[in-house]
Design an enzyme around this catalytic site. Structure first.
Site, PDB file in Angstrom:
ATOM      1  CG  ASP A 106       3.152   0.623   7.624  1.00  0.00           C
ATOM      2  OD1 ASP A 106       2.767  -0.033   6.649  1.00  0.00           O
ATOM      3  OD2 ASP A 106       2.425   0.884   8.606  1.00  0.00           O
ATOM      4  CG  HIS A 134      -0.382   0.041   2.533  1.00  0.00           C
ATOM      5  ND1 HIS A 134      -0.149   1.228   3.204  1.00  0.00           N
ATOM      6  CD2 HIS A 134       0.007  -0.943   3.380  1.00  0.00           C
ATOM      7  CE1 HIS A 134       0.355   0.961   4.395  1.00  0.00           C
ATOM      8  NE2 HIS A 134       0.473  -0.354   4.529  1.00  0.00           N
ATOM      9  CG  HIS A 140       1.639   3.157  12.514  1.00  0.00           C
ATOM     10  ND1 HIS A 140       0.279   3.034  12.637  1.00  0.00           N
ATOM     11  CD2 HIS A 140       1.964   2.539  11.339  1.00  0.00           C
ATOM     12  CE1 HIS A 140      -0.210   2.371  11.593  1.00  0.00           C
ATOM     13  NE2 HIS A 140       0.805   2.058  10.803  1.00  0.00           N
ATOM     14  CG  ASP A 164       1.922  -3.800   5.377  1.00  0.00           C
ATOM     15  OD1 ASP A 164       2.802  -2.979   5.705  1.00  0.00           O
ATOM     16  OD2 ASP A 164       0.704  -3.533   5.365  1.00  0.00           O
ATOM     17  CD  GLU A 168      -2.598  -1.499   5.674  1.00  0.00           C
ATOM     18  OE1 GLU A 168      -2.510  -2.478   6.440  1.00  0.00           O
ATOM     19  OE2 GLU A 168      -2.215  -0.347   5.998  1.00  0.00           O
ATOM     20  CD  GLU A 169      -1.145   2.798   7.501  1.00  0.00           C
ATOM     21  OE1 GLU A 169      -1.699   2.374   8.537  1.00  0.00           O
ATOM     22  OE2 GLU A 169       0.058   2.593   7.257  1.00  0.00           O
TER      23      GLU A 169
END
Length: 345
Positions: A181, A64, A314, A234, A213-214
């Protein structure tokens, strides 16, 4: 790895939080065109490239391009902004970060994300108060001390806010940046396509670059019913109690959605062992992927998940060339092998 890391750098420097991914998808589209790859664009904006194979049964790999970010939630009487998150992260992970506010006219205004009581010289709660949506603010780099002055500058509720990636490639092989990510995985697939397009693959292979995706619904629609295997490429989540690291490819056995296909996972580990590719099998307790979203949406596919180990996910993330190489190598041998039901595990 030189090409992979340069592609990562180019990708992370294109702002693309969920809902604001057009420029990053254009970059991917141009890469597909440059390699002469057949692709289509889905209504949500995602891209699917197709590499023909000997069998019409489709193996789909996804990564993604959408990242974490924010929207302007409120323009305060002081002229500063409060934020609504795009994706899930701790407020402390963005405190002190430089950012851009993307206005409706396409222009940007720079700023810094700060705690309301950021100065220890004027407040006694700087070190003690919890950071949350009400006290994390954007200090804009314009002369504004009122909400009206900020609005005159063209900023409004709903404008996208993006974070400075701060990409660094160290002499010791580490890659440090926000948004690894999942742009590290997108870069790996874009570089692998260069090799795969000249191969006779055992199965038609599709590359899905998703863009939601997030927030949990990327990659859950728009692909063919002939897809039998759905592999999310991922990040491997690192932390206390985890098995993965920054130097191996991480193979996910289970995440918050439940277990991934066991036969696929065994195929990954068998291939890693037989090709001397360093790997770790892990469980990600607070994690979901496009593969799990596709299964949750009702698609009848065997799903798997693997990727480079990403430290401090993140937040300000980091991985190593060794992990990127291991992921590259495992994906390369996997795509060139027949599906599980045609192999003896």
């Amino acid at each position: 790895m030189k090409a992979v890391i340069e592609t990562i750098r180019e990708l992370v420097e294109i702002p693309s939080p969920t809902g604001f991914t057009a420029h990053a998808l254009t970059y991917v589209e141009n890469r597909f065109k440059a390699e002469g790859i057949t692709y289509k664009k889905l209504e949500k904006g995602a891209l699917i490239a197709t590499l023909p194979g000997q069998s019409s049964r489709i193996r789909l790999l996804t990564a993604h391009v959408d990242t974490l970010g924010a929207m302007v939630k409120e323009i305060l009487p002081t002229g500063r902004l409060t934020l609504s998150q795009l994706g899930g992260y701790a407020w402390t992970a963005i405190e002190g970060e430089n950012c851009l506010v993307h206005k409706m006219d396409g222009q940007t205004v720079s700023g810094t994300i700060l705690f309301h009581h950021s100065s220890v010289h004027t407040s006694r709660v700087t070190n003690t108060e919890e950071r949350n949506a009400t006290n994390i603010e954007v200090r804009l780099d314009i002369r504004s001390t009122t909400a009206e002055e900020t609005r005159v500058a063209g900023i409004e509720v709903g404008d996208i806010v993006t974070f400075d990636p701060r990409f660094i490639h160290t002499e010791t092989g580490f890659v440090k940046s926000r948004h690894l990510d999942d742009k590290a995985s997108v870069a790996l697939l874009l570089e692998l396509i260069k090799e795969w397009k000249n191969e006779t693959l055992p199965h038609t292979t599709q590359i899905l670059i998703s863009n939601y995706e997030e927030v949990g619904f990327g990659g859950n629609a728009g692909f063919s019913e002939d897809v039998a295997e759905y592999i999310a490429v991922d990040m491997g989540a690192l932390g206390e109690g985890q098995h993965s690291d920054e130097y191996t490819v991480s193979i996910c056995a289970k995440d918050s959605s439940g277990p991934y296909d066991l036969a696929l996972r065994h195929q990954f580990t068998r291939l890693a062992q037989s090709h001397s590719i360093p790997y770790k099998v892990d469980i990600y307790p607070y994690y979901g992927s496009d593969a799990s979203a596709a299964v949750s949406a009702g698609h009848d596919v065997r799903h798997g998940l693997l990727g480079p180990g990403i430290e401090s996910s993140h937040s300000y993330e980091r991985t190593h060339e060794a992990s990127l190489q291991a992921t590259y190598d495992l994906l390369n041998v996997f795509v060139k092998e027949k599906m599980n039901d045609e192999n003896t595990l």
